[in-house]
Design a protein around this motif. Sequence first.
Motif, PDB file in Angstrom:
ATOM      1  N   GLU A 115       0.850  -1.182   0.000  1.00  0.00           N
ATOM      2  CA  GLU A 115       0.000   0.000   0.000  1.00  0.00           C
ATOM      3  C   GLU A 115       0.887   1.233   0.000  1.00  0.00           C
ATOM      4  O   GLU A 115       1.842   1.316   0.769  1.00  0.00           O
ATOM      5  CB  GLU A 115      -0.913   0.003   1.228  1.00  0.00           C
TER       6      GLU A 115
ATOM      7  N   PRO B 279       1.010   5.785  -0.675  1.00  0.00           N
ATOM      8  CA  PRO B 279       0.176   7.001  -0.607  1.00  0.00           C
ATOM      9  C   PRO B 279      -0.677   7.167  -1.856  1.00  0.00           C
ATOM     10  O   PRO B 279      -0.365   6.630  -2.916  1.00  0.00           O
ATOM     11  CB  PRO B 279       1.209   8.130  -0.498  1.00  0.00           C
ATOM     12  N   GLU B 280      -1.712   7.948  -1.713  1.00  0.00           N
ATOM     13  CA  GLU B 280      -2.609   8.299  -2.815  1.00  0.00           C
ATOM     14  C   GLU B 280      -3.343   7.088  -3.383  1.00  0.00           C
ATOM     15  O   GLU B 280      -3.742   7.083  -4.534  1.00  0.00           O
ATOM     16  CB  GLU B 280      -1.833   9.016  -3.930  1.00  0.00           C
ATOM     17  N   GLY B 281      -3.474   6.033  -2.592  1.00  0.00           N
ATOM     18  CA  GLY B 281      -4.229   4.869  -3.027  1.00  0.00           C
ATOM     19  C   GLY B 281      -3.497   3.974  -4.006  1.00  0.00           C
ATOM     20  O   GLY B 281      -4.095   3.060  -4.566  1.00  0.00           O
ATOM     21  N   LEU B 282      -2.206   4.218  -4.241  1.00  0.00           N
ATOM     22  CA  LEU B 282      -1.435   3.372  -5.144  1.00  0.00           C
ATOM     23  C   LEU B 282      -0.934   2.153  -4.395  1.00  0.00           C
ATOM     24  O   LEU B 282      -0.691   2.210  -3.190  1.00  0.00           O
ATOM     25  CB  LEU B 282      -0.233   4.136  -5.719  1.00  0.00           C
ATOM     26  N   ARG B 283      -0.776   1.053  -5.102  1.00  0.00           N
ATOM     27  CA  ARG B 283      -0.206  -0.155  -4.499  1.00  0.00           C
ATOM     28  C   ARG B 283       0.624  -0.899  -5.532  1.00  0.00           C
ATOM     29  O   ARG B 283       0.377  -0.808  -6.731  1.00  0.00           O
ATOM     30  CB  ARG B 283      -1.277  -1.046  -3.904  1.00  0.00           C
TER      31      ARG B 283
ATOM     32  N   ARG C  45      -0.640  -0.009  -9.140  1.00  0.00           N
ATOM     33  CA  ARG C  45      -2.065   0.118  -9.458  1.00  0.00           C
ATOM     34  C   ARG C  45      -2.649   1.329  -8.747  1.00  0.00           C
ATOM     35  O   ARG C  45      -2.290   1.620  -7.604  1.00  0.00           O
ATOM     36  CB  ARG C  45      -2.827  -1.128  -9.013  1.00  0.00           C
ATOM     37  N   ASP C  46      -3.591   1.994  -9.429  1.00  0.00           N
ATOM     38  CA  ASP C  46      -4.293   3.098  -8.795  1.00  0.00           C
ATOM     39  C   ASP C  46      -5.427   2.536  -7.936  1.00  0.00           C
ATOM     40  O   ASP C  46      -5.583   1.307  -7.817  1.00  0.00           O
ATOM     41  CB  ASP C  46      -4.788   4.108  -9.827  1.00  0.00           C
ATOM     42  N   ALA C  47      -6.204   3.405  -7.341  1.00  0.00           N
ATOM     43  CA  ALA C  47      -7.275   2.983  -6.438  1.00  0.00           C
ATOM     44  C   ALA C  47      -8.313   2.105  -7.128  1.00  0.00           C
ATOM     45  O   ALA C  47      -8.983   1.298  -6.475  1.00  0.00           O
ATOM     46  CB  ALA C  47      -7.955   4.202  -5.819  1.00  0.00           C
ATOM     47  N   ASP C  48      -8.436   2.231  -8.458  1.00  0.00           N
ATOM     48  CA  ASP C  48      -9.383   1.405  -9.216  1.00  0.00           C
ATOM     49  C   ASP C  48      -8.757   0.123  -9.745  1.00  0.00           C
ATOM     50  O   ASP C  48      -9.403  -0.626 -10.487  1.00  0.00           O
ATOM     51  CB  ASP C  48      -9.955   2.211 -10.384  1.00  0.00           C
TER      52      ASP C  48
ATOM     53  N   HIS D 169       1.456  10.353 -12.616  1.00  0.00           N
ATOM     54  CA  HIS D 169       1.954   9.834 -11.331  1.00  0.00           C
ATOM     55  C   HIS D 169       3.466   9.996 -11.167  1.00  0.00           C
ATOM     56  O   HIS D 169       4.043   9.473 -10.216  1.00  0.00           O
ATOM     57  CB  HIS D 169       1.562   8.359 -11.193  1.00  0.00           C
TER      58      HIS D 169
END
Length: 182
Positions: A17, A19-23, A68-71, A101
């Motif tokens: 995980e 920041p900004e919902g990226l993983r 990956r982004d939050a989606d 990004h």
Amino acid sequence: MTAAQADLPELPAEFLEMPEGLRIDRPDVADGAALWRLARDSKTLDLNSSYSYLLWCRDFAGTSVVARDADGRPVGFVTGYLRPEAPQTLLVWQVTVDPAHRGRGLAGALLDGLTAQVARQHPLTTLETTITPGNTASERLFASYATRHGARVEREVLFAADRFPDGPHEPEVLHRIGPLSR
């Protein structure tokens, strides 16, 4: 946690995980088209066939990562493989991050996450990559990686410009980073 992340229990939690919902995640075949588009849109990478990105996501997923982004959409990737004749060496083939990004350290985090993942399964002493002359962003990325991992960088031309049969191509300079200490 995604199904692909479940396949990567060895990846340190701090890389899953961000920041900004990226993983950071393991690529799968369904990501092949997105990786091809990211490579195409980078305007700096040599674009391989879309078929090669599909194969890469199938056959070399264990030595590659995606951001990956939050989606769940890929917004960056690093592809690599263990050299058959030097299995303690990870060769990083391509690195790119979507322009939206960039500038947040994502490429460095992807490299760190990938090497941590690979090192948990294979003894890893060296990272190699090739960079064309003048690609300052890549030179900085890998020099910074070497500093973070307490390693030296050795450079030599791996493939001279005249080796490429498909027209003008700059030489590919091998950057050998090692020994990796952390």
